[in-house]
Design a protein around this motif. Structure first.
Motif, PDB file in Angstrom:
ATOM      1  N   THR A   1       0.705  -0.798   0.288  1.00  0.00           N
ATOM      2  CA  THR A   1       0.061   0.043   0.044  1.00  0.00           C
ATOM      3  C   THR A   1       0.772   1.554  -0.037  1.00  0.00           C
ATOM      4  O   THR A   1       1.538   1.557   0.804  1.00  0.00           O
ATOM      5  CB  THR A   1      -0.980  -0.102   1.057  1.00  0.00           C
ATOM      6  OG1 THR A   1      -1.737  -1.282   1.476  1.00  0.00           O
ATOM      7  CG2 THR A   1      -1.965   1.188   1.213  1.00  0.00           C
ATOM      8  N   VAL A   2       0.655   1.943  -0.658  1.00  0.00           N
ATOM      9  CA  VAL A   2       1.599   3.099  -0.940  1.00  0.00           C
ATOM     10  C   VAL A   2       1.328   4.295   0.057  1.00  0.00           C
ATOM     11  O   VAL A   2       0.214   4.432   0.846  1.00  0.00           O
ATOM     12  CB  VAL A   2       0.770   4.294  -2.358  1.00  0.00           C
ATOM     13  CG1 VAL A   2       1.708   5.508  -2.360  1.00  0.00           C
ATOM     14  CG2 VAL A   2       1.621   3.028  -3.489  1.00  0.00           C
ATOM     15  N   GLY A   3       2.958   4.670   0.780  1.00  0.00           N
ATOM     16  CA  GLY A   3       2.513   5.145   2.121  1.00  0.00           C
ATOM     17  C   GLY A   3       3.059   4.006   3.316  1.00  0.00           C
ATOM     18  O   GLY A   3       2.439   4.864   4.235  1.00  0.00           O
ATOM     19  N   LEU A   4       2.553   3.278   3.639  1.00  0.00           N
ATOM     20  CA  LEU A   4       2.078   2.172   4.443  1.00  0.00           C
ATOM     21  C   LEU A   4       2.740   1.471   4.594  1.00  0.00           C
ATOM     22  O   LEU A   4       3.815   0.823   5.743  1.00  0.00           O
ATOM     23  CB  LEU A   4       0.781   1.288   4.796  1.00  0.00           C
ATOM     24  CG  LEU A   4      -0.547   2.580   4.489  1.00  0.00           C
ATOM     25  CD1 LEU A   4      -1.845   1.976   4.790  1.00  0.00           C
ATOM     26  CD2 LEU A   4      -0.111   3.544   5.854  1.00  0.00           C
ATOM     27  N   GLY A   5       3.929   0.176   3.201  1.00  0.00           N
ATOM     28  CA  GLY A   5       4.485  -0.193   3.802  1.00  0.00           C
ATOM     29  C   GLY A   5       4.547  -1.251   2.560  1.00  0.00           C
ATOM     30  O   GLY A   5       3.303  -1.511   1.818  1.00  0.00           O
TER      31      GLY A   5
END
Length: 949
Positions: free
Chosen positions: A933-937
Motif C-alpha cells: 500500500t503506497v505510504g504504508l509499506g
C-alpha cells in the motif's frame, strides 16, 4: 324467243328476258303437297319473272296477301330422275297471246329438269287439248311412269330433306331484303341463334334486322347496303346488340339480285365475334412467332412482315426489308415461282429450300405458300412463311448413319389390329399377332378378347372396354399383360375406338403393340432411381462424420438394413495382406466376426487377386459353389449360406487403384441369388465409402499438419517474445547502466583527480577517506555487475544445487552481515531449528535483495521485520517494512528485470533485485508474492516446498 329445249340452269340465266305476255298456270295451295314439284317460275302482277326453288316459294307464299295470290302465276316444274315434264295438273289454264306450251318428253339421259317451250306464233292451246295431250303422254309412258314414280318420289323427298337440313343447320344466316325500303323478306333458320331473337319477330318487323345494329354501326350498315345496290356486290363487317346487351360482330357478303320484281338484295352473315376478339392475340402471335411471315400481293410486293422475317433477312441476306418493297432477289427464284403461282390459284404448298448466307454456310428453311383469300373467296395474295430448320437438318444428317441401321427394323415393326364385335369376340385379327403373342391368327378368331389377359388385369381392361362402348368415336388407351403362347406374360398397350355406330364400319377397332421392353426399361429405371436414392441417403449418412470408425459403422448398419441380409461387415487388409474385420452389423441369431484376424494365403500370394481390378465375388449357395476347401471352411465357420463381396478401392499414386479392403454381406439362413441391382447398389456404396475413407484420411493428415504448424507457430511466437524481451532488457540495461555506473564513476573520477592534484597537500586522513570512497563506489559497481551476471546465468539455466540447510542459523548469519545502523531489524523465528534442502547461495540472494529493498525504501528509524515459519509442509519467509509502498500500476511488472516503481525516481537502484529473487525462488519450485500500500509499506512472502523426508 327461247330455244326448243332448256334446262333449269339455262332458264335461270334467261328468265329475266321473258315477255310480259307469257301465259302461266295459276298456282293453287295444294301444289305444296306434290313431292315432284322442284321449282317454280313465277310472275306477279305482270312484273318480272323469277325462278326460285320450291322451298323458297312456299316460304314466301305464306306472306302473300289474297290479292297477291290472285295476281301470281307460275310455271310448275316437275322432276324425277328420268322423267321430266312441264305440266298443268288441275285448274284453268290462262292462255294469252304470243306463246303456247306443249308437254315435255321423256329424256333417258338428262338428270336436270327440262322445259320444252315452242313458239308457234298464232296457235293457242286450250285446256281440252292440253288434257288430251297429257292423257296421250300418260298412255305412252304409263309403264315407265309406274316404274319410276315411287323411286322418284322418295328420292326427290330425300333430296329436299337434305337441302332443308343444310339450310337449317348451317352457321351462317342467309337473308333476302327489298331494295326499295330494305325490308327483310326472308331469313334462314340460323337467324334466332345469331340474333338472339325469334324468327317471327323479323317477319313482324321487317326493319328489325337494321335497328338491332350497334348505334355506331347503323349508318355504316346502310351505306354498305347502298354500295351493294350501286356496285352489284359488297363485303363489310358490323356489330349488333343482343337482347342481353352483348355485342356480336358479323361479316357480311351481299349482292344485288338481278331481274326480280320488286328488286331484292341477298346476302350471308357470319358470326366473327371470336375472330375479332382474338385479333390482338393473332397480332401478338404474328409479331412474336418463331416463324417468319411475309404477306405478298399478287405482284409479289411485300404488304406486311413480322420481326422474325426481318431478323432472318438481315442475318442471311445482309439486308433489311420493309413493307411496300418487292420480294428480295434471293426469294425471286425460278424454282419457287410455280409454288407462288399455285398459291394464287388457291393451292397451298410447302417445301424445303436452302440458301447460302453471307457467312458461306448453308441455311435450310421450311417454306410455306398459303393463299390469302378474301371473304368473297377471291385470292388477293400469298402468305409466305419460312422457318429455319438448319439445326434440324444438321441433326438429321448426324443421325443418318444411326437411322440407316435401324431403318429395316422399323420398316418391319408393326402392331397387330383386331376388330371386335359388341360382345368382345374377335371378328378379325392381323397376322402380326403371331409375332407378338405366338398364336396363329386362325386360333384367335371368334374367341373372346379377354381370354388371354392376366387375371389381375381383366377387370381394368373390361372397365376400359365399357368406357369405350359408352363413348363412341373416342380413343381409349389401356395397358395390360397377356399370355404368350410359350406361357410367359407380355405387356401390351391397346388403343380402342368404338365405331359400332359408324355405318361404314360397325365394329370395335383395337390397335395393340408390344410394350414389354418399355415396361422392363421402366422397371430398371425405377430400380435405378430407388438405388440412387438409397446410395444418396447412405452417402449423406456416411459423410455426416469424418471419423473413420463412425463412417464404417454407419455403412455396415445401412447395408444390413437395406439389403435385409444376416451380416454386413468391412474387412481391411494389412500391408502383409492379412486382414481384420473392423466393423460388423449382424443379426442376433448369428455369430459375430468382429475383430477376427483372417490369414488367407491366396491374398498373400497374389496381393489381393482380382479384387484389385474391381472384381465382385458372389456365391448364391455355398453348397453348390466351386470353392477351395480352406475358403469353404472359413465361410462355414461363420455360418454363411450365400456370400457377396465387393472391393473397396482407393485412388493410388499411379494408374492402379489401391485395394483398401472388402465390403461383404452374408446370408446365413438360406441360399440367395444376388440380383443385379443389389450388386450395383453394393458397388456404389463401396465407391461412396472409398471417397469417405479418403476424406477421413485426408482430414487426419490435415489435422496432424495443422497440429505441427501450431507447434511451430507457438515456438516462433515464444522465440519472438523472448527476442523482444531481450531487446527490451537490453534497452533497460543500457538505461540503467548509463545511470547507475555514471554516479560511482563520477565519484571515483573526482577522488582520483583530487588525489592527483592535491594529494601531496592533503593530510593522511583526508587521503584515506578518498580511498575509502573510491573503494565503496567500486564495490557498488561490482554488485551491479554481479546482479546483471546473476540474471544472465538464470536465463542461461543456472544450476541449482540444493543441500541441507539449518534456516534459523542461516538467517542469523545473513542478518549479521547487513548494515542496519539506520533502521531497526526484527527477526521472528520458530522455537526449533528448521532444516530444508535448498541452495544456500540462491536463498541468500533472495533474502538479501528483499531486506536491502526494505532498507532502501523505508524511512530511517523505521522497523523492518523478517519472519520464518513452517506451515503445511512449506517454509514461509516474510519481509515487512514501513516504506513508501508500491503503486498498484507497477505490481504487475514488479518482477520484470530493470523495472522500477514510478515513485522511486529519486532513489537509486537497478531494478534487478526482485527479478533475481523471483528466478531463484522458482528454481526452488517456490513462489514469491507481494502486498503493498503506497505510504504504508510492503510485505513480500516467499514460500518454499518441503520435500517429504
Amino acid at each position: 324467243m327461247f330455244p326448243a329445249l332448256m334446262t333449269l340452269k339455262d332458264l335461270a340465266c334467261t328468265y329475266h328476258s321473258l315477255p310480259e305476255t307469257v301465259s302461266v298456270h295459276k298456282l293453287y295451295s295444294y301444289f305444296a303437297d306434290i313431292p315432284l314439284v322442284c321449282g317454280v317460275l313465277i310472275q306477279t302482277a305482270g312484273q318480272t319473272v323469277a325462278l326460285i326453288s320450291r322451298q323458297r316459294f312456299l316460304a314466301q307464299w305464306v306472306h302473300f296477301s289474297p290479292a297477291q295470290r290472285q295476281e301470281t302465276v307460275a310455271y310448275i316444274l316437275l322432276s324425277s330422275p328420268r322423267y321430266r315434264c312441264f305440266l298443268s295438273l288441275d285448274g284453268d289454264l290462262d292462255l294469252r297471246r304470243g306463246m303456247d306450251y306443249t308437254l315435255a318428253r321423256v329424256d333417258q339421259d338428262c338428270y336436270e329438269p327440262l322445259v320444252i317451250v315452242t313458239a308457234s306464233g298464232e296457235s293457242l292451246l286450250d285446256l281440252p287439248t292440253l288434257s288430251r295431250a297429257y292423257a296421250s303422254l300418260m298412255t305412252r309412258h304409263t309403264q315407265i311412269h309406274t316404274q319410276l314414280f315411287t323411286a322418284s318420289h322418295w328420292e326427290t323427298r330425300a333430296h329436299q330433306n337434305r337441302l332443308d337440313y343444310v339450310l337449317d343447320n348451317i352457321q351462317e344466316v342467309v337473308w333476302l331484303a327489298l331494295v326499295e325500303d330494305l325490308d327483310l323478306y326472308q331469313l334462314s333458320a340460323a337467324a334466332p341463334r345469331m340474333f338472339g331473337r325469334p324468327l317471327i319477330h323479323f317477319y313482324e318487323n321487317p326493319q328489325l334486322w337494321l335497328t338491332i345494329a350497334h348505334p355506331e354501326d347503323q349508318a355504316a350498315l346502310r351505306t354498305a347496303l347502298a354500295q351493294v345496290q350501286q356496285q352489284g356486290e359488297h363485303q363489310w363487317t358490323h356489330r349488333i346488340l343482343l337482347p342481353s346487351g352483348e355485342v356480336r360482330w358479323l361479316a357480311n357478303r351481299a349482292q344485288r339480285v338481278i331481274g326480280t320484281d320488286p328488286p331484292c338484295l341477298q346476302g350471308v352473315m357470319t358470326d366473327i365475334t371470336q375472330l375479332q376478339q382474338s385479333g390482338a392475340n393473332l397480332r401478338a402471335i404474328f409479331n412474336n412467332s418463331l416463324q417468319g411471315f411475309l404477306l405478298l400481293d399478287r405482284e409479289r410486293k411485300i404488304q406486311s412482315l413480322n420481326p422474325k422475317a426481318q431478323a432472318c433477312f438481315k442475318e442471311i441476306l445482309g439486308q433489311l426489308v420493309q413493307a411496300g418493297e418487292p420480294l428480295p432477289e434471293p426469294l425471286q427464284l425460278t424454282v419457287l415461282h410455280p409454288y407462288f403461282q399455285g398459291a394464287l390459284q388457291g393451292e397451298p404448298a410447302q417445301l424445303e429450300h436452302v440458301w447460302t448466307g453471307l457467312d458461306g454456310r448453308n441455311h435450310w428453311f421450311e417454306l410455306g405458300f398459303t393463299p390469302v383469300v378474301t371473304m368473297g373467296g377471291l385470292v388477293e395474295g400469298v402468305c409466305l412463311s419460312f422457318f429455319n430448320i438448319t439445326e434440324r437438318k444438321l441433326a438429321v444428317d448426324n443421325l443418318a448413319h444411326s437411322e440407316a441401321r435401324f431403318r429395316s427394323l422399323v420398316q418391319h415393326t408393326s402392331d397387330y389390329v383386331s376388330i371386335l364385335q359388341a360382345d368382345g369376340r374377335r371378328s378379325f385379327i392381323s397376322p402380326a399377332v403371331e409375332r407378338i403373342l405366338g398364336y396363329p391368327m386362325e386360333v384367335l378368331l371368334g374367341e373372346p378378347a379377354f381370354d388371354l389377359i392376366h387375371p389381375e388385369d381383366v377387370l381394368q381392361v373390361k372397365a376400359a372396354f365399357n368406357q369405350a362402348m359408352a363413348k363412341p368415336g373416342v380413343d381409349v388407351t389401356m395397358q395390360f399383360r397377356a399370355r404368350h403362347a410359350n406361357g410367359s406374360w407380355v405387356y401390351l398397350e391397346s388403343i380402342g375406338n368404338n365405331l359400332l355406330a359408324d355405318p361404314s364400319v360397325q365394329e370395335f377397332m383395337v390397335n395393340t403393340r408390344d410394350i414389354t421392353e418399355r415396361k422392363q426399361v421402366e422397371a430398371r429405371l425405377q430400380q435405378k432411381l430407388v438405388r440412387e436414392q438409397l446410395v444418396t441417403a447412405i452417402a449423406l449418412k456416411i459423410r455426416a462424420s469424418l471419423n473413420l470408425q463412425t463412417i464404417l459403422t454407419t455403412t455396415v448398419a445401412e447395408v444390413h438394413r437395406i439389403l435385409a441380409v444376416d451380416r454386413a461387415l468391412i474387412y481391411r487388409f494389412t500391408p502383409t495382406w492379412a486382414g481384420e474385420v473392423l466393423v460388423e452389423s449382424v443379426g442376433a441369431d448369428w455369430l459375430s466376426t468382429l475383430g477376427h484376424i483372417i490369414q488367407d494365403t491366396c491374398f498373400y500370394e497374389n496381393q489381393g487377386g482380382t479384387y484389385r481390378q474391381g472384381r465382385v465375388f458372389a456365391v448364391a449357395d455355398l453348397a453348390q459353389a466351386n470353392l477351395t476347401p480352406c475358403h469353404r471352411v472359413l465361410l462355414e465357420s461363420f455360418q454363411v449360406r450365400a456370400n457377396l463381396v465387393v472391393p473397396i478401392l482407393q485412388e493410388g499414386s499411379g494408374s492402379q487403384p489401391v485395394l483398401w479392403g472388402l465390403l461383404i454381406v452374408h446370408q446365413c439362413d438360406r441360399a440367395r441369388t444376388w440380383q443385379g441391382h443389389e450388386v450395383d447398389l453394393l458397388q456404389e456404396i463401396a465407391v461412396q465409402l472409398a471417397v469417405a475413407l479418403q476424406q477421413s484420411e485426408l482430414l487426419a493428415q490435415l489435422q496432424a499438419e495443422l497440429k505441427e504448424r501450431q507447434r511451430v507457430e507457438a515456438e516462433l511466437r515464444r522465440s519472438l517474445a523472448k527476442e523482444k524481451e531481450l531487446g527490451l532488457l537490453k534497452s533497460r540495461f543500457i538505461a540503467m547502466a548509463s545511470h547507475e555506473f555514471r554516479t560511482p564513476l563520477t565519484t571515483i573520477l573526482s577522488a582520483s583527480e583530487l588525489l592527483r592534484c592535491y594529494g601531496e597537500r592533503m593530510v593522511a586522513a583526508e587521503r584515506g577517506q578518498l580511498f575509502v570512497d573510491i573503494e565503496s563506489e567500486v564495490k557498488t559497481m561490482n554488485r551491479l555487475i554481479e546482479d546483471v551476471l546473476t540474471i544472465g546465468q538464470a536465463e542461461a539455466s543456472q544450476t541449482f544445487t540444493p543441500r541441507p540447510l539449518p534456516l534459523i542459523t542461516f538467517c542469523h548469519d545473513l542478518l549479521e552481515k547487513i548494515d542496519t545502523h539506520t533502521h531497526s531489524l526484527v527477526f521472528n523465528q520458530p522455537a526449533e531449528e528448521l532444516h530444508v534442502l535448498a541452495d544456500g547461495k540462491l536463498l541468500r540472494q533472495v533474502l538479501t535483495n528483499l531486506l536491502s529493498n526494505s532498507l532502501k525504501y523505508s524511512p530511517p528509524s523505521s522497523v523492518i521485520t523478517l519472519t520464518l515459519a513452517h506451515q503445511d509442509q512449506r517454509i514461509v519467509f516474510t519481509v515487512q517494512d514501513q516504506g513508501i509502498g508500491i503503486p498498484p500500476e507497477d505490481l504487475g511488472r514488479l518482477f520484470e528485470p530493470f523495472h522500477r516503481g514510478r515513485n522511486t525516481d529519486q532513489i537509486g537502484g537497478t531494478g534487478l533485485g526482485l527479478a533475481i529473487a523471483k528466478q531463484s525462488v522458482e528454481l526452488h519450485q517456490g513462489t514469491i508474492t507481494v502486498d503493498s500500500t503506497v505510504g504504508l509499506g510492503t510485505i513480500f512472502t516467499v514460500i518454499l516446498p518441503v520435500p517429504p523426508s
